[in-house]
Design an enzyme around this catalytic site. Structure first.
Site, mmCIF file in Angstrom:
data_model
loop_
_atom_site.group_PDB
_atom_site.id
_atom_site.type_symbol
_atom_site.label_atom_id
_atom_site.label_comp_id
_atom_site.label_asym_id
_atom_site.label_seq_id
_atom_site.Cartn_x
_atom_site.Cartn_y
_atom_site.Cartn_z
ATOM 1 N N ARG A 58 0.836 -1.219 0.000
ATOM 2 C CA ARG A 58 0.000 0.000 0.000
ATOM 3 C C ARG A 58 0.867 1.265 0.000
ATOM 4 O O ARG A 58 0.441 2.324 -0.408
ATOM 5 C CB ARG A 58 -0.989 -0.012 1.179
ATOM 6 C CG ARG A 58 -1.908 1.215 1.201
ATOM 7 C CD ARG A 58 -3.225 0.977 1.966
ATOM 8 N NE ARG A 58 -3.040 0.319 3.239
ATOM 9 C CZ ARG A 58 -2.573 0.912 4.351
ATOM 10 N NH1 ARG A 58 -2.275 2.197 4.348
ATOM 11 N NH2 ARG A 58 -2.416 0.232 5.465
ATOM 12 N N TYR A 111 -16.481 13.246 -17.130
ATOM 13 C CA TYR A 111 -16.822 11.855 -16.851
ATOM 14 C C TYR A 111 -17.786 11.840 -15.653
ATOM 15 O O TYR A 111 -17.544 12.524 -14.655
ATOM 16 C CB TYR A 111 -15.540 11.090 -16.539
ATOM 17 C CG TYR A 111 -15.771 9.624 -16.351
ATOM 18 C CD1 TYR A 111 -15.958 8.804 -17.451
ATOM 19 C CD2 TYR A 111 -15.820 9.067 -15.082
ATOM 20 C CE1 TYR A 111 -16.195 7.452 -17.289
ATOM 21 C CE2 TYR A 111 -16.053 7.714 -14.913
ATOM 22 C CZ TYR A 111 -16.237 6.907 -16.012
ATOM 23 O OH TYR A 111 -16.473 5.577 -15.851
ATOM 24 N N ASP A 183 -7.950 15.643 -16.929
ATOM 25 C CA ASP A 183 -8.147 14.219 -17.159
ATOM 26 C C ASP A 183 -7.758 13.965 -18.621
ATOM 27 O O ASP A 183 -8.455 14.381 -19.540
ATOM 28 C CB ASP A 183 -9.619 13.862 -16.898
ATOM 29 C CG ASP A 183 -9.923 12.384 -17.074
ATOM 30 O OD1 ASP A 183 -9.187 11.705 -17.823
ATOM 31 O OD2 ASP A 183 -10.902 11.900 -16.481
ATOM 32 N N LYS A 208 -8.224 2.439 -19.625
ATOM 33 C CA LYS A 208 -8.602 2.699 -21.006
ATOM 34 C C LYS A 208 -7.388 2.509 -21.935
ATOM 35 O O LYS A 208 -6.875 1.420 -22.034
ATOM 36 C CB LYS A 208 -9.226 4.085 -21.111
ATOM 37 C CG LYS A 208 -10.260 4.383 -20.006
ATOM 38 C CD LYS A 208 -11.493 3.493 -20.062
ATOM 39 C CE LYS A 208 -12.379 3.622 -18.839
ATOM 40 N NZ LYS A 208 -12.808 4.962 -18.505
HETATM 41 C C1 LIG Z 1 -13.275 5.617 -17.363
HETATM 42 C C2 LIG Z 1 -12.965 7.044 -17.080
HETATM 43 C C3 LIG Z 1 -12.738 7.495 -15.773
HETATM 44 C C4 LIG Z 1 -12.860 6.591 -14.570
HETATM 45 O O1 LIG Z 1 -11.910 5.585 -14.606
HETATM 46 P P1 LIG Z 1 -12.082 4.146 -13.891
HETATM 47 O O2 LIG Z 1 -10.815 3.463 -14.221
HETATM 48 O O3 LIG Z 1 -13.311 3.514 -14.453
HETATM 49 O O4 LIG Z 1 -12.262 4.432 -12.422
HETATM 50 C C5 LIG Z 1 -12.409 8.815 -15.602
HETATM 51 N N1 LIG Z 1 -12.316 9.680 -16.649
HETATM 52 C C6 LIG Z 1 -12.542 9.283 -17.909
HETATM 53 C C7 LIG Z 1 -12.431 10.269 -19.008
HETATM 54 C C8 LIG Z 1 -12.874 7.954 -18.172
HETATM 55 O O5 LIG Z 1 -13.108 7.572 -19.431
#
Ligand SMILES: *Cc1c(COP(=O)(O)O)cnc(C)c1O
Length: 392
Positions: A58, A111, A183, A208
């Site tokens: 952790r 998101y 992001d 992603k």
């Molecule tokens: C999927 C996504 C998130 C969240 O990510 P997780 O891995 O599902 O927690 C945040 N921002 C964007 C743009 C995303 O596509």
């Protein structure tokens, strides 16, 4: 790895080196929760960070560390911290700047879970957020208050592909001495380098494109060494959203081909978007690679490719959107994005079904909106699948 190497070389090599003991070329999965010290003095030195070493996963783990070093290099930051998911990374990054009595200025087009965190969870901790509907940096500046501690945005945004001016927003932050967090999930560092444009911190859902194969959850935060160290010691350790070593290994493997996958995703997406834009059953296509997209010129300036996310409005509203989603054969009816496989969702009946209609329309999620994550199959197969799906 030195920054003189090209992105492709860094994607393959940065953060990783053969094991000096066994010679293993690939980074091992350090599937161990704890790490031993030879005596109490050594353990104290590792705890005090006077000596390099690990104590407890952790707090840090060698497989996670390799991924952190690679992502820091790819994003052009000093340091990185990985987390269990994109949302663990986003909430951790925000809590590194914001506490009781503080204020955030954020884009409205975000998101969903990031929007909920800012809108519903921060107030419980005594902080608040003003959401900006406009794409103009001046309007973000107007929303700044005396207690504003953070500007938060995403571009391209989910699911309407809004484009924000990264350098413009970074400048609003810099001139007001307020950090900016982007992001960068939709673009990935292969297409967009926000830190070089003056943004303070980049966050990712590594689930992603960084992972790229739809088989591991993860998140990442990239910023200065001091900030990342603070997050590691003061936020992530206590909230506990740590990435698993196995997921770190899968995401490391994914990053090795990021520079190959992204151009293939982009080329397919451009062809799909151009096909949809010509189709009589399609009202509108949201894809920054189309010249008619309102953010096309800014996207061209700040991205080296337009990405592979898009959404489009089907004629026939709610039922029309559902029909397209039901009629595809090759596209998978699935949430998430950034997979090698092409994915499709009708937002109003699925991902946004809990959002009241008025609110949904305000963020551009219209009744017939269909979102695509274009994969790396052959473009002609993707186009003919959509062609037969739209033939209703
Ligand atoms: C999927 C996504 C998130 C969240 O990510 P997780 O891995 O599902 O927690 C945040 N921002 C964007 C743009 C995303 O596509």
């Amino acid at each position: 790895m030195k920054n003189q190497h090209a992105f492709a070389t860094q994607a393959v090599h940065a953060g990783e080196a053969p094991c000096p003991v066994t010679g293993a070329l690939d980074t091992p999965i350090y599937q161990s929760t704890t790490f031993v010290s030879v005596n109490s003095d050594e353990m104290a030195a590792v705890y005090g960070e006077e000596k390099f070493g690990f104590m407890y996963t952790r707090y840090g783990n060698p497989t996670l560390r390799a991924l952190e070093e690679k992502l820091a290099v790819l994003e052009g930051g000093e340091a990185a911290l990985v987390a269990a998911s994109g949302m663990a990374a986003i909430s951790t990054a925000i809590l590194g700047f914001v506490g009781e009595g503080d204020h955030v200025v954020a884009a409205r087009s975000l998101y969903g879970a990031a929007y909920n965190f800012l809108n519903k969870k921060l107030p419980r901790m005594g902080a608040s957020t003003t959401f900006v509907d406009s794409t103009r940096p001046e309007d973000f500046e107007k929303a700044i208050r005396k207690n504003t501690r953070l500007i938060y945005f995403e571009t391209p945004s989910n699911p309407v592909l809004q484009i924000l001016d990264i350098a413009g927003l970074a400048e609003v932050g810099r001139s007001n001495k307020i950090p900016t967090v982007i992001d960068n999930t939709f673009a990935s560092p292969a297409l967009q380098q926000p830190l070089a444009m003056g943004v303070t911190v980049a966050v990712h859902s590594a689930t992603k494109y960084l992972c790229g194969h739809g088989d591991a959850m993860g998140g990442a935060i990239v910023g200065t060494k001091d900030y990342i160290q603070g997050l590691c010691h003061e936020v992530l350790r206590d909230f506990g959203g740590v990435m698993s070593p196995f997921n770190a290994w899968l995401i490391l493997r994914g990053t090795h081909t990021l520079h190959l996958r992204m151009p293939a995703h982009c080329a397919n997406a451009q062809k799909v978007a151009e096909f949809l834009a010509r189709h009589p059953k399609v009202e509108r296509v949201n894809y920054p690679g189309l010249p008619q997209h309102p953010g096309h010129d800014i996207a061209k300036k700040q991205m080296t490719g337009f990405g592979a996310m898009m959404s489009f409005e089907v004629k026939g509203g709610y039922e029309g959107g559902k029909k397209v989603m039901d009629r595809v054969n090759l596209f998978a009816r699935a949430a998430s994005l950034g997979d090698t496989r092409s994915l499709i969702v009708h937002s109003a009946s699925t991902s946004h079904r809990a959002v009241p209609r008025e609110q949904r329309l305000a963020i551009g999620v219209t009744d017939g909106l269909v979102r695509l994550s274009v994969g790396v199959e052959a473009a002609e197969d993707l186009v003919s699948d959509l062609e037969q799906a739209l033939d209703f």
